[in-house]
Design a protein around this motif. Sequence first.
Motif, short mmCIF file in Angstrom:
data_model
loop_
_atom_site.label_atom_id
_atom_site.label_comp_id
_atom_site.label_asym_id
_atom_site.label_seq_id
_atom_site.Cartn_x
_atom_site.Cartn_y
_atom_site.Cartn_z
N ILE A 67 0.84 -1.21 0.00
CA ILE A 67 0.00 0.00 0.00
C ILE A 67 0.87 1.26 0.00
N ALA A 68 1.93 1.26 0.81
CA ALA A 68 2.82 2.42 0.86
C ALA A 68 3.53 2.64 -0.47
N LEU A 69 3.64 1.56 -1.25
CA LEU A 69 4.36 1.61 -2.52
C LEU A 69 3.42 1.84 -3.72
N LEU A 70 2.13 2.12 -3.44
CA LEU A 70 1.12 2.12 -4.51
C LEU A 70 1.42 3.02 -5.72
N PRO A 71 1.92 4.26 -5.56
CA PRO A 71 2.21 5.04 -6.76
C PRO A 71 3.22 4.36 -7.69
N ALA A 72 4.23 3.72 -7.10
CA ALA A 72 5.23 3.01 -7.92
C ALA A 72 4.63 1.75 -8.53
N VAL A 73 3.78 1.07 -7.75
CA VAL A 73 3.09 -0.12 -8.28
C VAL A 73 2.19 0.30 -9.43
N MET A 74 1.49 1.43 -9.25
CA MET A 74 0.59 1.93 -10.29
C MET A 74 1.39 2.27 -11.55
N ASN A 75 2.56 2.88 -11.37
CA ASN A 75 3.42 3.22 -12.51
C ASN A 75 3.79 1.97 -13.31
N SER A 76 4.22 0.93 -12.60
CA SER A 76 4.60 -0.33 -13.26
C SER A 76 3.38 -0.96 -13.93
N PHE A 77 2.26 -0.94 -13.21
CA PHE A 77 1.03 -1.55 -13.73
C PHE A 77 0.57 -0.84 -15.01
N LEU A 78 0.56 0.50 -14.98
CA LEU A 78 0.13 1.27 -16.15
C LEU A 78 1.04 0.97 -17.34
N PHE A 79 2.34 0.91 -17.08
CA PHE A 79 3.32 0.65 -18.15
C PHE A 79 3.09 -0.74 -18.75
N LEU A 80 3.00 -1.75 -17.87
CA LEU A 80 2.81 -3.13 -18.34
C LEU A 80 1.48 -3.30 -19.06
N ALA A 81 0.43 -2.66 -18.52
CA ALA A 81 -0.90 -2.77 -19.14
C ALA A 81 -0.92 -2.09 -20.51
N SER A 82 -0.02 -1.10 -20.71
CA SER A 82 0.03 -0.40 -21.99
C SER A 82 0.82 -1.20 -23.03
N VAL A 83 2.03 -1.66 -22.64
CA VAL A 83 2.89 -2.33 -23.63
C VAL A 83 2.59 -3.84 -23.71
N LYS A 84 1.91 -4.36 -22.67
CA LYS A 84 1.44 -5.76 -22.63
C LYS A 84 2.57 -6.78 -22.72
N ARG A 85 3.77 -6.43 -22.32
CA ARG A 85 4.87 -7.39 -22.23
C ARG A 85 5.95 -6.78 -21.34
N ILE A 86 6.86 -7.64 -20.84
CA ILE A 86 7.94 -7.14 -20.00
C ILE A 86 9.04 -6.64 -20.92
N VAL A 87 9.29 -5.33 -20.86
CA VAL A 87 10.23 -4.72 -21.79
C VAL A 87 10.92 -3.54 -21.09
N GLU A 88 12.16 -3.25 -21.48
CA GLU A 88 12.87 -2.10 -20.94
C GLU A 88 12.27 -0.82 -21.53
N HIS A 89 12.29 0.27 -20.74
CA HIS A 89 11.76 1.55 -21.23
C HIS A 89 12.45 1.98 -22.52
#
Lengths: 339, 78
Positions: A246-268
């Motif tokens: 919960i304390a990490l939620l903004p960072a979790v959200m950042n990762s989630f948004l990125f993964l949900a957008s590119v739909k694969r594990i990839v470097e920025h």
Amino acid sequence: MLDGTNLIIYAAAVSAISFCGVLLVTPAAIRLLVAKGRVVPDAHKPEMPQVPRPAGPVIMISIAAAEVVLFILTMNVAVFAILLTTVIAFFVGYIDDSRVMPGWFKPVALLAAALPLVLLDIYVGDVYGDSLNLIFGSAYIPLLYVPLIFVIIPITGNTINSIDVLNGVASGFLIIAMVPLLVSIAIFGSREVFLAALPLLFAAIAFYRYHKFPSRIFPGDSGTLLLGAMYGAIAIAGSSEIIGVIALLPAVMNSFLFLASVKRIVEHREVKARPTTLTNDFKIAATNDNTAPATLVRLIVVDKPLGEREIGYQIFKLALFTSLLAFVSIAIQYFVFSR
Amino acid sequence: MALMILALFVTGMWAMILAVAAFLVIFIAPIDVYLFGGHGERLAISAVQAAIAVLVVIILVAGLSKLKRIYLHKKLQG
């Protein structure tokens, strides 16, 4: 169990070792890295100044020194497991700092960082409990807990890594997220794990001095992965997994948004469509490219372009808000557990 | 304004985590009792718990994706 006096003495000692280690060694590391030409451009500033990288080794040495002292003083196996997890995550990051690795490397290699927690608990014991604290009660899941550890460590490592996009954000964000985690460990965890968490907080505070806008050094993958994996290991050993998330939620959200957008594990760097762009007056603006990934920074600047420092402060405000949510969660859990 | 909406988004995520946590405590943790009468095989209980927990997490992620789509369509397209 440690008594109150020892607790205060040990806390002061390990905090001072990690804080002073980072504070005093980082200037020498900056000079050494510059002399060796290990610098990268700071892309969001005029003339793109060259900034040395990585600071991971300095952070690692300082935290390791504090944790070794703590282990000698307490002989607590959880402290040793946290240290080993952190060291492995550091080496994973250092490999990524030294050569260009594919996107899958960090999450997969971070599975190895979870091994010390699992193996030391199996062969020695007392690294973590068999129950998962779930705010409204605890679930006894001795077998399920092992795969959960292999999920938590790569996630926390990579989320701190993925939020390291602007000056000072990764270290500043971690400082804020550490506060509710420490409180949770103090209430629901052990004193030894609470002490083991202090070097992370104080190393991050000392490092923020050099990492804040305008950065004099970047943590690199070695720095961010060790910070994130250590955070995860502390949350596990301190019976505070959900509070930690919960304390990490903004960072979790950042990762989630990125993964949900590119739909694969990839470097920025492998993503061609950029989520943000730099304006002529060196402000960061959201792009209109529909194929670009959604990120936390893109959403912050979606209304109007903002300067790098201002975006950092916005992320810190969001981190403070989620820390507040984490404190509410701690209060609920405390109320439920004390009934 | 963007920050306020992000805070609402984070609050939505937090509420979902709490809902999943409550569901796991109320229904999944005591599954041994009402599915196996308190005498189930440890491995079988864990397998059932894992399957349900994974399903719940998938539903959580799907819910977050929906939340994200609503939010992003509003902000980035508009």
